[in-house]
Design a protein around this motif. Structure first.
Motif, PDB file in Angstrom:
ATOM      1  N   LEU A 248       0.825  -1.213   0.000  1.00 43.91           N
ATOM      2  CA  LEU A 248       0.000   0.000   0.000  1.00 43.91           C
ATOM      3  C   LEU A 248       0.858   1.262   0.000  1.00 43.91           C
ATOM      4  CD1 LEU A 248      -2.755  -1.259   2.440  1.00 43.91           C
ATOM      5  CD2 LEU A 248      -3.019  -0.825  -0.014  1.00 43.91           C
ATOM      6  N   THR A 249       2.012   1.209   0.649  1.00 43.62           N
ATOM      7  CA  THR A 249       2.936   2.347   0.597  1.00 43.62           C
ATOM      8  C   THR A 249       3.405   2.565  -0.835  1.00 43.62           C
ATOM      9  OG1 THR A 249       3.676   1.986   2.867  1.00 43.62           O
ATOM     10  CG2 THR A 249       5.144   3.230   1.421  1.00 43.62           C
ATOM     11  N   ARG A 250       3.761   1.498  -1.531  1.00 42.61           N
ATOM     12  CA  ARG A 250       4.203   1.624  -2.924  1.00 42.61           C
ATOM     13  C   ARG A 250       3.063   2.136  -3.806  1.00 42.61           C
ATOM     14  NH1 ARG A 250       6.291  -3.253  -3.687  1.00 42.61           N
ATOM     15  NH2 ARG A 250       8.440  -2.586  -3.297  1.00 42.61           N
ATOM     16  N   LEU A 251       1.857   1.624  -3.571  1.00 40.30           N
ATOM     17  CA  LEU A 251       0.708   2.060  -4.373  1.00 40.30           C
ATOM     18  C   LEU A 251       0.409   3.529  -4.132  1.00 40.30           C
ATOM     19  CD1 LEU A 251      -1.543   1.220  -6.326  1.00 40.30           C
ATOM     20  CD2 LEU A 251      -2.934   0.602  -4.336  1.00 40.30           C
ATOM     21  N   ARG A 252       0.459   3.957  -2.874  1.00 39.23           N
ATOM     22  CA  ARG A 252       0.201   5.364  -2.567  1.00 39.23           C
ATOM     23  C   ARG A 252       1.247   6.264  -3.216  1.00 39.23           C
ATOM     24  NH1 ARG A 252      -3.627   8.121  -2.258  1.00 39.23           N
ATOM     25  NH2 ARG A 252      -4.589   7.401  -0.320  1.00 39.23           N
ATOM     26  N   GLU A 253       2.497   5.851  -3.186  1.00 38.28           N
ATOM     27  CA  GLU A 253       3.552   6.650  -3.816  1.00 38.28           C
ATOM     28  C   GLU A 253       3.343   6.739  -5.319  1.00 38.28           C
ATOM     29  OE1 GLU A 253       7.030   4.581  -2.576  1.00 38.28           O
ATOM     30  OE2 GLU A 253       7.122   5.580  -0.597  1.00 38.28           O
ATOM     31  N   PRO A 273      -5.371  -0.766  10.465  1.00 40.36           N
ATOM     32  CA  PRO A 273      -3.976  -0.348  10.686  1.00 40.36           C
ATOM     33  C   PRO A 273      -3.722   1.036  10.109  1.00 40.36           C
ATOM     34  CG  PRO A 273      -4.073  -2.606   9.876  1.00 40.36           C
ATOM     35  CD  PRO A 273      -5.466  -2.054   9.759  1.00 40.36           C
ATOM     36  N   ASP A 274      -2.675   1.663  10.579  1.00 43.92           N
ATOM     37  CA  ASP A 274      -2.334   3.010  10.135  1.00 43.92           C
ATOM     38  C   ASP A 274      -1.636   2.944   8.780  1.00 43.92           C
ATOM     39  OD1 ASP A 274      -2.095   5.720  10.142  1.00 43.92           O
ATOM     40  OD2 ASP A 274      -0.305   5.765  11.397  1.00 43.92           O
ATOM     41  N   TRP A 275      -2.387   2.547   7.759  1.00 45.60           N
ATOM     42  CA  TRP A 275      -1.871   2.426   6.404  1.00 45.60           C
ATOM     43  C   TRP A 275      -2.056   3.748   5.653  1.00 45.60           C
ATOM     44  CZ3 TRP A 275      -4.901  -2.732   5.404  1.00 45.60           C
ATOM     45  CH2 TRP A 275      -4.185  -3.809   5.943  1.00 45.60           C
ATOM     46  N   PRO A 276      -1.321   3.952   4.571  1.00 42.52           N
ATOM     47  CA  PRO A 276      -1.479   5.167   3.773  1.00 42.52           C
ATOM     48  C   PRO A 276      -2.675   5.071   2.829  1.00 42.52           C
ATOM     49  CG  PRO A 276       0.253   3.821   2.841  1.00 42.52           C
ATOM     50  CD  PRO A 276      -0.180   3.128   4.106  1.00 42.52           C
ATOM     51  N   VAL A 277      -3.840   4.862   3.409  1.00 45.66           N
ATOM     52  CA  VAL A 277      -5.087   4.721   2.649  1.00 45.66           C
ATOM     53  C   VAL A 277      -6.126   5.651   3.252  1.00 45.66           C
ATOM     54  CG1 VAL A 277      -4.556   2.324   2.066  1.00 45.66           C
ATOM     55  CG2 VAL A 277      -5.960   2.814   4.076  1.00 45.66           C
ATOM     56  N   ASP A 278      -7.274   5.733   2.563  1.00 47.03           N
ATOM     57  CA  ASP A 278      -8.356   6.590   3.038  1.00 47.03           C
ATOM     58  C   ASP A 278      -9.399   5.841   3.845  1.00 47.03           C
ATOM     59  OD1 ASP A 278      -7.697   9.248   1.726  1.00 47.03           O
ATOM     60  OD2 ASP A 278      -7.605   7.892   0.029  1.00 47.03           O
ATOM     61  N   GLY A 279      -9.295   4.518   3.884  1.00 51.29           N
ATOM     62  CA  GLY A 279     -10.228   3.747   4.695  1.00 51.29           C
ATOM     63  C   GLY A 279     -10.524   2.396   4.090  1.00 51.29           C
ATOM     64  N   THR A 280     -11.598   1.793   4.566  1.00 53.26           N
ATOM     65  CA  THR A 280     -12.018   0.469   4.121  1.00 53.26           C
ATOM     66  C   THR A 280     -13.113   0.594   3.069  1.00 53.26           C
ATOM     67  OG1 THR A 280     -13.858   0.154   5.668  1.00 53.26           O
ATOM     68  CG2 THR A 280     -11.633  -0.313   6.490  1.00 53.26           C
ATOM     69  N   THR A 281     -13.581  -0.562   2.597  1.00 47.15           N
ATOM     70  CA  THR A 281     -14.693  -0.579   1.649  1.00 47.15           C
ATOM     71  C   THR A 281     -16.048  -0.647   2.351  1.00 47.15           C
ATOM     72  OG1 THR A 281     -14.387  -2.967   1.421  1.00 47.15           O
ATOM     73  CG2 THR A 281     -13.363  -1.556  -0.238  1.00 47.15           C
ATOM     74  N   GLY A 282     -16.075  -0.493   3.668  1.00 51.23           N
ATOM     75  CA  GLY A 282     -17.336  -0.203   4.338  1.00 51.23           C
ATOM     76  C   GLY A 282     -18.016  -1.305   5.107  1.00 51.23           C
ATOM     77  N   TYR A 283     -17.382  -2.471   5.261  1.00 51.78           N
ATOM     78  CA  TYR A 283     -18.056  -3.524   6.023  1.00 51.78           C
ATOM     79  C   TYR A 283     -18.171  -3.180   7.505  1.00 51.78           C
ATOM     80  CZ  TYR A 283     -17.874  -6.512   1.922  1.00 51.78           C
ATOM     81  OH  TYR A 283     -18.061  -7.039   0.667  1.00 51.78           O
ATOM     82  N   ASP A 284     -17.228  -2.405   8.015  1.00 54.68           N
ATOM     83  CA  ASP A 284     -17.336  -1.979   9.412  1.00 54.68           C
ATOM     84  C   ASP A 284     -18.543  -1.081   9.614  1.00 54.68           C
ATOM     85  OD1 ASP A 284     -16.004  -0.241   7.702  1.00 54.68           O
ATOM     86  OD2 ASP A 284     -14.557   0.435   9.185  1.00 54.68           O
ATOM     87  N   ALA A 285     -18.784  -0.171   8.659  1.00 54.72           N
ATOM     88  CA  ALA A 285     -19.968   0.686   8.741  1.00 54.72           C
ATOM     89  C   ALA A 285     -21.241  -0.129   8.578  1.00 54.72           C
ATOM     90  CB  ALA A 285     -19.896   1.774   7.669  1.00 54.72           C
ATOM     91  N   LEU A 286     -21.218  -1.111   7.684  1.00 54.62           N
ATOM     92  CA  LEU A 286     -22.395  -1.965   7.464  1.00 54.62           C
ATOM     93  C   LEU A 286     -22.824  -2.634   8.762  1.00 54.62           C
ATOM     94  CD1 LEU A 286     -22.772  -4.500   4.531  1.00 54.62           C
ATOM     95  CD2 LEU A 286     -23.384  -5.130   6.854  1.00 54.62           C
TER      96      LEU A 286
END
Length: 768
Positions: A248-253, A273-286
């Motif tokens: 994910l670090t490589r993808l973000r770069e 985890p504290d990844w360089p992403v904007d979040g999940t695809t929403g199963y936690d919200a579901l």
């Protein structure tokens, strides 16, 4: 975070039957609905005929069955004309290998073995000999059907390459000289020498941790992002990767301005985890949103019912341990063998047993810093409790797993995630049938509902940590559609009536597996009326997934016939059909209330809301492929045009009330994002306060009814009210204006069980 995350997305299952041109033809509708971005299924070339696209065979080109590059360009023009963006789904973990000639790198590996330029692309254990391919019938004479045709080995419809200089002699002799060996399909789970996606032999693991493999498999997608043709990327199954954080670090770069979300399934209480992403695809919200509409007070009743129906008490912890252990030692036995070989200091069988127990006891999909050590310690403790005889092996293996640089420590998480997915999502969810509305991806069936205070804590935390994370209620992977879950939630308000009814049905139309029978009857009530063939297809898949009375590998014809007989009686027995129809009709209005409530909350809570194709109307879909059925967009266009013409649909008309809620909410979010920047619960005052969920997003207030049957039994809203801001607020669903202060819920929710309040000027601009 990207400079401007999407305001809202709309998921389209782009596929050969609904290609890129068909998608371009509905862009005007998506714009009118109020989304800012189209969110598509994978677009790269997939296995011929693939209906989902997660089996990519060529990363260099758009799938010709979707229309190819020319159709992609036409879609981009349609999106730009409407000022809409594009979010694409990518699949870094695996590639499709079920049809070898369709995948050039895989074909080359089969032909040249370790000397192939692509030998390092796939996660192959070359040290174990030839590459095993499980395609043969389970018959000792299967190889007799092997033929050499046009310089290839053929086994019925399957084609395989022949290495240079090895094509002389009989087909069996030629086969024996190849870098691969064709074996029975039954040997795949135990003996394969390449990592798979879960237990699917046709999906081979990719080594995207290798920079060269990453570059080759991502070049096209990243070029689209660099050219401004892609605004967001959804990453499929990062848990399967060797090093998700590094990937994910490589993808973000490589795509610094893209909105980046990951399909990370979080267990109850687990944080991303504290990844360089904007979040999940929403199963936690579901899980948080759907749980709001379940009456937590009914847990004891449903536990008692489940015990009576099954004839025994079923522990969720013991059941999932058993199903995960079976997944590790049977479905994923080949992966387990590979891991055990990495621990030669432990006797092989003890290493296998210890690794399997640790995977079965692991409380989350896989551990990540900083909490990974805690999860590993919990797994070691539980594994030791269950298998004290393995104490020495468990200690030795655990020491190795604590070292992030250890090859065993790097590969074990790939196993633990697969064990969780296959053991829980794809097995236990079909066996533990206490209350199946909770048996959802990202959910925790052992936690019976979500109290409002818990939901508010979740939403407030999302606003702080992951304000651009996706939110969802339905996806192509959900076990049942959002409106089916909403209707089933009503049963939690009728535990006594449901208990009597289901016991009567199970006595009248018995099934040898009472736990599965409970799932069957809940499913029927939740989706009724449903076409007979759809219910037949669902119950056969669900029963085989459960693996208790029948299975995919060894179907039980007698049980499956009994199962189909019960389904047919639902339609053909007048008494049974009438009772089923009557109960479904009795709970449907409250189910609609729940459906509107959960939809409004999902669309207005912190995050980027996604609408899965077709779910802006009532949708009674079940698990895939049922939830990939064609969507009638002409009907949706017509209904939206009527709503825009001033029609305020009643709640019971074709789902148009849901379309009203979706379109008005999405348009407001798109037009006035500044009104959705904070989160504050809005408490209700009065005797029916527990039946309302309300929050202020920074200028917009969402109000939803929960537990509607209990509300009706209590006499309605009575003197319950909300404190609104002193300035005027307009409800986008009814057009009414409220002057502020104490506002009666009887008045506010007189027409619909939901309200969306905004400053009048903003409301009018959003609807103009």
């Amino acid at each position: 975070m990207p400079a401007t995350p999407p305001r809202a997305t709309y998921r389209i299952q782009v596929r050969p039957g609904f290609d890129l041109d068909a998608t371009a033809a509905i862009v005007d509708y998506l714009d009118a609905l109020g989304v800012s971005h189209l969110y598509s299924a994978p677009l790269l070339t997939a296995t011929p005929g693939s209906q989902h696209g997660y089996d990519v065979v060529d990363h260099r080109a758009v799938n010709p069955e979707l229309g190819g590059e020319a159709a992609r360009q036409r879609l981009l023009r349609a999106l730009r004309d409407r000022q809409l963006g594009l979010v694409v789904d990518i699949v870094p973990n695996h590639a499709g290998v079920a049809v070898p000639p369709a995948n050039p790198p895989w074909w080359d590996v089969l032909r040249r073995g370790r000397d192939s330029a692509y030998a390092d692309w796939f996660d192959i254990d070359w040290g174990r000999g030839r590459l095993l391919l499980p395609v043969l019938a389970d018959d000792e004479a299967a190889l007799d059907d092997l033929k050499v045709v046009d310089g290839e080995l053929r086994y019925h419809e399957h084609r395989f390459p022949i290495a240079d200089g090895t094509g002389d002699g009989s087909a069996a002799q030629v086969h024996d000289r190849q870098h691969y060996q064709l074996v029975s399909w039954r040997r795949g789970d135990a003996e394969l020498t390449y990592r798979r996606f879960f237990a699917i032999a046709g999906l081979a693991g990719l080594r995207v941790e290798d920079p060269a493999v990453f570059a080759a498999t991502h070049e096209l997608i990243l070029r689209w992002a660099a050219d401004g043709e892609v605004d967001g990327i959804r990453v499929d199954h990062p848990d399967g990767l060797r090093d998700p954080a590094g990937y994910l670090t490589r993808l973000r770069e490589a795509a610094p301005h893209a909105w980046l979300v990951v399909e990370k399934i979080l267990e109850y209480g687990e944080e991303l985890p504290d990844w360089p992403v904007d979040g999940t695809t929403g199963y936690d919200a579901l899980a948080a949103v759907s749980g709001l509409f379940v009456d937590t007070d009914a847990e004891g009743d449903f536990t008692a019912l489940d015990t009576r129906l099954a004839g025994r008490h079923t522990s969720w912890e013991d059941l999932t341990h058993a199903t995960k252990l079976a997944a590790a030692t049977r479905l994923l036995a080949a992966e387990l063998t590979r891991l055990a070989a990495l621990a030669p200091e432990v006797p092989t069988e003890q290493a296998r047993a210890a690794l399997a127990e640790l995977a079965a006891a692991f409380p989350v999909y896989r551990g990540y810093p900083p909490h990974g050590a805690r999860h590993l310690a919990a797994a070691r403790s539980e594994a030791g409790r269950r298998r004290p005889d393995l104490a020495g092996a468990l200690d030795a293996i655990t020491r190795r797993l604590r070292d992030p640089a250890d090859e065993l420590g790097m590969r074990f998480p790939q196993l633990s995630g697969a064990v969780m997915a296959k053991g829980v999502e794809d097995t236990a969810f079909y066996r533990w049938t206490r209350f199946v509305a909770l048996n959802e991806v990202g959910g925790s069936p052992a936690h019976f509902g979500v109290p409002p205070a818990e939901f508010h804590r979740f939403a407030a935390a999302q606003q702080v940590r992951w304000p651009a994370s996706m939110t969802a209620l339905s996806t192509h992977d959900t076990k049942r559609g959002e409106d089916v879950r909403a209707r089933l939630a009503v049963l939690s308000e009728l535990p006594g009536r449901w208990a009597e009814q289901v016991k009567s049905w199970m006595a009248y139309a018995p099934l040898p597996d009472p736990s599965f029978a409970h799932l069957l009857w809940q499913t029927a009530v939740g989706a009724w009326p449903i076409e007979r063939e759809r219910l037949h297809a669902y119950v056969e898949k669900a029963a085989r997934e459960a693996g208790a009375s029948t299975s995919w590998a060894d179907p039980d014809p007698a049980f499956e016939q009994a199962l189909h007989d019960v389904v047919d009686r639902m339609y053909d027995d007048p008494s049974l059909h009438d009772e089923l129809t009557e109960l479904a009709a009795a709970i449907t209005p409250a189910g609609w209330c729940n459906a509107l409530g959960q939809k409004l909350i999902q669309l207005t809570m912190p995050g980027v809301p996604d609408t899965y194709q077709g779910t802006e109307l009532w949708d009674n879909s079940l698990v895939d492929p049922d939830n990939r059925r064609p969507v009638d967009f002409d009907v949706r266009r017509e209904l939206l045009a009527r709503i825009d013409g001033g029609w305020r649909p009643p709640i019971d008309t074709d789902g148009a009330a849901k379309l009203l809620v979706v379109s008005r909410t999405l348009r407001l979010r798109r037009a006035h994002p500044e009104l959705f920047t904070t989160y504050r619960p809005v408490p209700a005052h009065g005797p029916a306060g527990r039946h309302v969920v309300a929050f202020d997003r920074g200028g917009v207030i969402a109000v939803a009814t929960r537990l509607p049957l209990g509300l009706a039994r209590a006499g309605g809203w009575c003197d319950t009210a909300l404190s609104l801001p002193v300035h005027e607020m307009k409800d986008l669903f009814t057009g009414r204006v409220y002057s502020g202060g104490e506002t009666s819920l009887d008045n506010l929710l007189a027409d619909y069980p939901v309200a969306l309040l905004a400053p009048p000027t903003a409301a009018e601009e959003a609807l103009s």
